[in-house]
Design a protein around this motif. Structure first.
Motif, PDB file in Angstrom:
ATOM      1  N   ASP A 227      41.969   4.574 -47.304  1.00 26.14           N
ATOM      2  CA  ASP A 227      42.766   3.757 -46.522  1.00 26.14           C
ATOM      3  C   ASP A 227      42.809   3.849 -45.272  1.00 26.14           C
ATOM      4  O   ASP A 227      42.813   5.186 -44.608  1.00 26.14           O
ATOM      5  CB  ASP A 227      44.064   3.736 -47.177  1.00 26.14           C
ATOM      6  CG  ASP A 227      45.291   2.739 -46.750  1.00 26.14           C
ATOM      7  OD1 ASP A 227      45.682   2.138 -47.239  1.00 26.14           O
ATOM      8  OD2 ASP A 227      45.392   2.884 -45.144  1.00 26.14           O
TER       9      ASP A 227
ATOM     10  N   GLU B  82      42.650  -3.070 -46.249  1.00 28.61           N
ATOM     11  CA  GLU B  82      41.920  -2.196 -45.503  1.00 28.61           C
ATOM     12  C   GLU B  82      41.829  -0.682 -46.583  1.00 28.61           C
ATOM     13  O   GLU B  82      41.826   0.220 -46.199  1.00 28.61           O
ATOM     14  CB  GLU B  82      42.605  -1.508 -44.240  1.00 28.61           C
ATOM     15  CG  GLU B  82      43.981  -1.960 -43.842  1.00 28.61           C
ATOM     16  CD  GLU B  82      44.941  -0.855 -44.962  1.00 28.61           C
ATOM     17  OE1 GLU B  82      45.218  -1.220 -45.857  1.00 28.61           O
ATOM     18  OE2 GLU B  82      45.199   0.350 -44.142  1.00 28.61           O
ATOM     19  N   GLU B  83      41.891  -0.964 -47.720  1.00 27.87           N
ATOM     20  CA  GLU B  83      41.575  -0.119 -48.735  1.00 27.87           C
ATOM     21  C   GLU B  83      40.287  -0.158 -49.345  1.00 27.87           C
ATOM     22  O   GLU B  83      40.097  -1.343 -50.007  1.00 27.87           O
ATOM     23  CB  GLU B  83      43.040  -0.020 -49.615  1.00 27.87           C
ATOM     24  CG  GLU B  83      43.979   0.199 -49.090  1.00 27.87           C
ATOM     25  CD  GLU B  83      45.325  -0.219 -49.955  1.00 27.87           C
ATOM     26  OE1 GLU B  83      45.149  -0.226 -50.953  1.00 27.87           O
ATOM     27  OE2 GLU B  83      46.425  -0.650 -49.459  1.00 27.87           O
TER      28      GLU B  83
HETATM   29 MG    MG Z   1      47.089   0.295 -46.799  1.00 26.66          MG
END
Ligand code: MG
Ligand code: GH3
Ligand code: MG
Ligand code: MG
Length: 312
Positions: free
Chosen positions: A191, A234-235
């Motif tokens: 992340d 955004e992982e």
């Molecule tokens: Mg996140």
């Protein structure tokens, strides 16, 4: 695949075929209680460079689907254990196989019965005897479109990585293989740190660039046999087959360091980003779900331990 292979060599050959690219031969699963009928269909398809795997017992179909990952299924209509229509219904019940074409191949020429069979998820009904080039053309066309569609279904459009759902399916498959082959398996979740601030400061398009560059970076650094997914905004998630604890830590630690060194040209000053990472190892009694939960916990630890770090 011909009838003379034993189970273990069959599995070995299937293994080689699991990493499908657009250039790989099409794979067809044939379900027919008559060995002679199936062998004939196999010969026709094999002569056109199409790979086949035959089941004479429909009961094995779900395992074979998971293992062989066919582009298309050819079903006999009348079988003693379970007829083709019943099997089609079961296959269609599983979300994973909604896009796999099912074609009946049978001597049944009563249109009512044919349409009835198609009503449970069959795509086409071919009547025997059929000309080889008719069979080959039908299989090729349908398999090509299905493969194209599937490739779109399983990928994220921004990065080209596997999407969340497919990443979890790949993790389940990898758990199954790791257990069967008694090999280690690692699962990592990444992340990006303080990503909201990146968007706020540099704008959303810059945020997208960072996401794309991390995707590319992972593709370059990891093995061809690893599966990389965009797990969320955004992982990211990575399935690492045949990878023990030390190797998983080493490779992700290296990626973390290298990624942090990247400078994205920007105003008023260049941007650099970091990510936090949690790793979990497959252990007896854990399934894919439990494994991803553990990786998520390790990621949480990494975040709370100060970010920009890898935790196991
Ligand atoms: Mg996140
Ligand atoms: P933390 O270090 O705790 O992870 O902080 P964070 O700011 O990264 O936390 P959070 O997960 O709450 O925020 C993620 C942000 O990522 C929120 C969202 O606006 C942004 N984001 C999600 N998907 C995208 C995307 O596709 N593009 C861009 N540019 N931003 C995205
Ligand atoms: Mg039959
Ligand atoms: Mg974040």
């Amino acid at each position: 695949f011909t009838g003379s292979l034993d189970a273990s060599s069959l599995l070995e050959r299937i293994e080689v075929l699991t990493h499908v690219s657009q250039y790989d031969p099409y794979k067809v699963l044939i379900v027919d209680d008559s060995k002679a009928q199936a062998t004939h269909t196999e010969r026709v398809l094999n002569s056109a460079g199409i790979l086949t795997h035959t089941l004479t017992e429909p009961i094995q179909a779900m395992d074979a689907l998971a293992e062989f990952q066919p582009d298309l299924i050819i079903l006999d209509m009348y079988m003693p254990e379970c007829n083709g229509t019943e099997l089609a219904k079961v296959i269609r019940h599983n979300d994973r196989y909604v896009s796999v074409p099912i074609i009946y191949l049978s001597a049944e020429d009563d249109l009512d019965k044919q349409l009835d069979a198609m009503s449970e998820g069959g795509d086409d009904f071919l009547t025997k005897p059929i000309k080889p080039r008719h069979l080959i053309a039908t299989v090729r066309n349908r398999a090509a479109r299905a493969r194209n569609l599937k490739a779109r279904m399983v990928r994220d459009s921004l990065t080209g990585l596997y999407n969340h759902t497919h990443t979890l399916q790949l993790l389940e498959d990898a758990c199954f293989r790791a257990r069967r082959d008694e090999q280690p398996l690692a699962f990592a979740m990444l992340d990006i740190d303080h990503f909201k601030k990146v968007n706020d400061t540099y704008g959303h398009p810059m945020g997208d660039r960072v996401i794309k560059s991390l995707a590319l970076f992972l593709k370059q650094r990891l093995r061809k046999t690893d599966h990389i997914g965009r797990y969320g905004g955004e992982e990211f998630a990575v399935v690492l087959p045949d990878t023990d604890e030390q190797s998983a830590l080493r490779v992700l630690e290296e990626i973390r360091q290298r990624f942090a060194e990247i400078h994205y040209p920007a105003q008023p000053q260049d941007l650099s980003c970091t990510f936090s990472c949690g790793i979990a190892m497959l252990q007896p009694g854990l399934d894919g779900n439990a494994l991803s939960k553990r990786a998520d916990e390790a990621l949480y630890t990494a975040k709370h331990g100060g970010r920009n770090r890898v935790e196991l």
